[in-house]
Design an enzyme around this catalytic site. Structure first.
Site, PDB file in Angstrom:
ATOM      1  N   ASP A  53       0.843  -1.208   0.000  1.00  0.00           N
ATOM      2  CA  ASP A  53       0.000   0.000   0.000  1.00  0.00           C
ATOM      3  C   ASP A  53       0.872   1.250   0.000  1.00  0.00           C
ATOM      4  O   ASP A  53       0.368   2.375  -0.043  1.00  0.00           O
ATOM      5  CB  ASP A  53      -1.020  -0.011   1.148  1.00  0.00           C
ATOM      6  CG  ASP A  53      -0.378  -0.084   2.513  1.00  0.00           C
ATOM      7  OD1 ASP A  53       0.861  -0.196   2.597  1.00  0.00           O
ATOM      8  OD2 ASP A  53      -1.124  -0.042   3.517  1.00  0.00           O
ATOM      9  N   SER A  54       2.210   1.056  -0.020  1.00  0.00           N
ATOM     10  CA  SER A  54       3.124   2.174  -0.274  1.00  0.00           C
ATOM     11  C   SER A  54       2.875   2.728  -1.678  1.00  0.00           C
ATOM     12  O   SER A  54       3.394   3.797  -2.019  1.00  0.00           O
ATOM     13  CB  SER A  54       4.581   1.738  -0.104  1.00  0.00           C
ATOM     14  OG  SER A  54       4.848   0.560  -0.829  1.00  0.00           O
ATOM     15  N   ASP A  92      -1.174  -6.000  -0.279  1.00  0.00           N
ATOM     16  CA  ASP A  92      -1.560  -5.374   0.987  1.00  0.00           C
ATOM     17  C   ASP A  92      -3.056  -5.103   1.022  1.00  0.00           C
ATOM     18  O   ASP A  92      -3.614  -4.538   0.069  1.00  0.00           O
ATOM     19  CB  ASP A  92      -0.853  -4.012   1.133  1.00  0.00           C
ATOM     20  CG  ASP A  92       0.391  -4.093   1.999  1.00  0.00           C
ATOM     21  OD1 ASP A  92       0.518  -5.048   2.795  1.00  0.00           O
ATOM     22  OD2 ASP A  92       1.237  -3.188   1.879  1.00  0.00           O
ATOM     23  N   LYS A 122      -1.434  -9.315   2.748  1.00  0.00           N
ATOM     24  CA  LYS A 122      -0.714  -8.880   3.957  1.00  0.00           C
ATOM     25  C   LYS A 122      -1.590  -7.902   4.747  1.00  0.00           C
ATOM     26  O   LYS A 122      -2.216  -7.017   4.145  1.00  0.00           O
ATOM     27  CB  LYS A 122       0.626  -8.224   3.580  1.00  0.00           C
ATOM     28  CG  LYS A 122       1.390  -7.663   4.799  1.00  0.00           C
ATOM     29  CD  LYS A 122       2.858  -7.404   4.506  1.00  0.00           C
ATOM     30  CE  LYS A 122       3.148  -6.105   3.801  1.00  0.00           C
ATOM     31  NZ  LYS A 122       2.708  -4.870   4.521  1.00  0.00           N
ATOM     32  N   GLU A 124      -1.617  -5.474   8.487  1.00  0.00           N
ATOM     33  CA  GLU A 124      -0.811  -4.900   9.563  1.00  0.00           C
ATOM     34  C   GLU A 124      -1.507  -5.104  10.907  1.00  0.00           C
ATOM     35  O   GLU A 124      -2.674  -4.724  11.055  1.00  0.00           O
ATOM     36  CB  GLU A 124      -0.614  -3.390   9.334  1.00  0.00           C
ATOM     37  CG  GLU A 124       0.242  -3.076   8.131  1.00  0.00           C
ATOM     38  CD  GLU A 124       0.454  -1.577   7.923  1.00  0.00           C
ATOM     39  OE1 GLU A 124       0.062  -0.767   8.785  1.00  0.00           O
ATOM     40  OE2 GLU A 124       1.008  -1.217   6.861  1.00  0.00           O
ATOM     41  N   GLU A 191       9.032  -4.345  10.477  1.00  0.00           N
ATOM     42  CA  GLU A 191       9.516  -3.075   9.919  1.00  0.00           C
ATOM     43  C   GLU A 191      10.117  -2.197  11.010  1.00  0.00           C
ATOM     44  O   GLU A 191       9.485  -1.931  12.044  1.00  0.00           O
ATOM     45  CB  GLU A 191       8.346  -2.350   9.218  1.00  0.00           C
ATOM     46  CG  GLU A 191       8.787  -1.028   8.596  1.00  0.00           C
ATOM     47  CD  GLU A 191       7.783  -0.453   7.596  1.00  0.00           C
ATOM     48  OE1 GLU A 191       6.819  -1.150   7.215  1.00  0.00           O
ATOM     49  OE2 GLU A 191       7.993   0.705   7.178  1.00  0.00           O
TER      50      GLU A 191
HETATM   51  O1  KIV Z   1       3.596  -1.147   1.655  1.00  0.00           O
HETATM   52  C1  KIV Z   1       4.765  -1.537   1.663  1.00  0.00           C
HETATM   53  O2  KIV Z   1       5.571  -1.239   0.760  1.00  0.00           O
HETATM   54  C2  KIV Z   1       5.209  -2.363   2.777  1.00  0.00           C
HETATM   55  C3  KIV Z   1       6.657  -2.686   2.886  1.00  0.00           C
HETATM   56  C4  KIV Z   1       7.412  -1.496   3.345  1.00  0.00           C
HETATM   57  C5  KIV Z   1       6.922  -3.865   3.739  1.00  0.00           C
HETATM   58  O3  KIV Z   1       4.426  -2.759   3.577  1.00  0.00           O
END
Ligand code: KIV
Length: 273
Positions: A53-54, A92, A122, A124, A191
């Site tokens: 989600d980056s 994510d 994924k 969090e 992280e």
């Molecule tokens: O969203 C992302 O890029 C991440 C990584 C930094 C692990 O969760």
């Protein structure tokens, strides 16, 4: 130094990641958000591609990961999956799609899997979201956990500094990691936490632990692709190693193009019909 690159073209599975941990082979993971980059890094032999989600920061220019929506992550997930043959593709679940209850979480996770054809998701968080994770895993969807600095909680922390330096937070992180393993997660991302804490977690759990800013004693490493390729030069945390300076290469190439257009050099006779 001889480097072990992947001659093994078989599809990476969650089970194969587990075997890699068991035999001490490090897992390589990078982010991708689009077909072209995913195809490049898959062909280069990466083990896991994270549709992070980056994308909210890197692709959309948002300050945090919070604004990206389920439909936007589905778009990125679909684009990446089309470009990948070998790597395990993990997407994510964005902020707000799994924190509001197990039913909504599992419905959103199923939608994500049905439309993107990704291999895994994924999420969090630790014990706070364990029921949602259980429900999603019970539906047959593999889940990668994410502990330590969780960017979706940035407004709670108020800072992107190293997490779990204090004993209480470190103890909670260890408990969360065990809870994620027990509920059936196939891996955990840690992280920006102290290397010694990450090492302890990686030793205590049997599932692979992938670090970002968590030291070298974990089972694999992940970086944001745009950062390690030197496309995002304003972002320079200590854990980031740059493997290219694409911003310089792109700027130079664009300047050369502008010059060629302005000087009537491009296109030449061989570049037209
Ligand atoms: O969203 C992302 O890029 C991440 C990584 C930094 C692990 O969760």
């Amino acid at each position: 130094m001889s480097v072990h690159l992947n001659e093994d073209t078989r599809k990476v599975t969650t089970h194969r990641l587990f075997e890699m941990k068991q035999r001490g082979e490090k897992i390589s993971m990078l982010t991708a958000y689009d077909y072209t980059m995913a195809n490049l890094i898959d062909t280069a032999g990466i083990d896991v591609i994270l549709v992070g989600d980056s994308a909210s920061n890197v692709m959309a220019g948002n300050v945090t990961t919070l604004p990206i929506t389920l439909d936007q992550m589905i778009y990125h997930g679909k684009s990446v999956v089309r470009g990948v043959k070998r790597a395990l593709v993990v997407v994510d679940m964005p902020f707000g799609t799994y924190q509001t209850g197990e039913i909504e979480a599992v419905q959103n996770a199923i939608k994500m899997m049905k439309i993107t054809h990704a291999d895994a998701l994924k999420l969090e968080g630790g014990v706070e979201i364990i029921d949602a994770i259980k429900r999603i895993i019970d539906a047959g969807i593999p889940i990668m956990g994410h502990l330590g600095l969780m960017p979706q909680s940035i407004n709670k922390y108020g800072t992107y500094t190293v997490r779990a330096k204090e004993e209480t937070e470190a103890e909670k992180l260890i408990k969360d990691a065990h809870a994620l393993e027990e509920v059936g997660c196939f891996a955990i991302v840690l992280e920006k936490i102290p290397a010694a804490l990450a090492e302890r977690v990686a030793k205590e759990v049997k599932i692979p632990v992938i670090g970002i800013g968590a030291g070298g004693a974990v089972d694999g490493q992940v970086l944001v692709c745009a950062d390690m390729l030197g496309m995002t030069n304003g972002f320079s945390p200590r854990f980031l190693r740059r493997y290219a300076n694409l911003s310089e290469i792109v700027t130079k190439a664009v300047q050369n193009y502008i010059e060629d257009v302005k000087s009537h050099d491009f296109p030449n006779k061989d570049e037209q019909y």
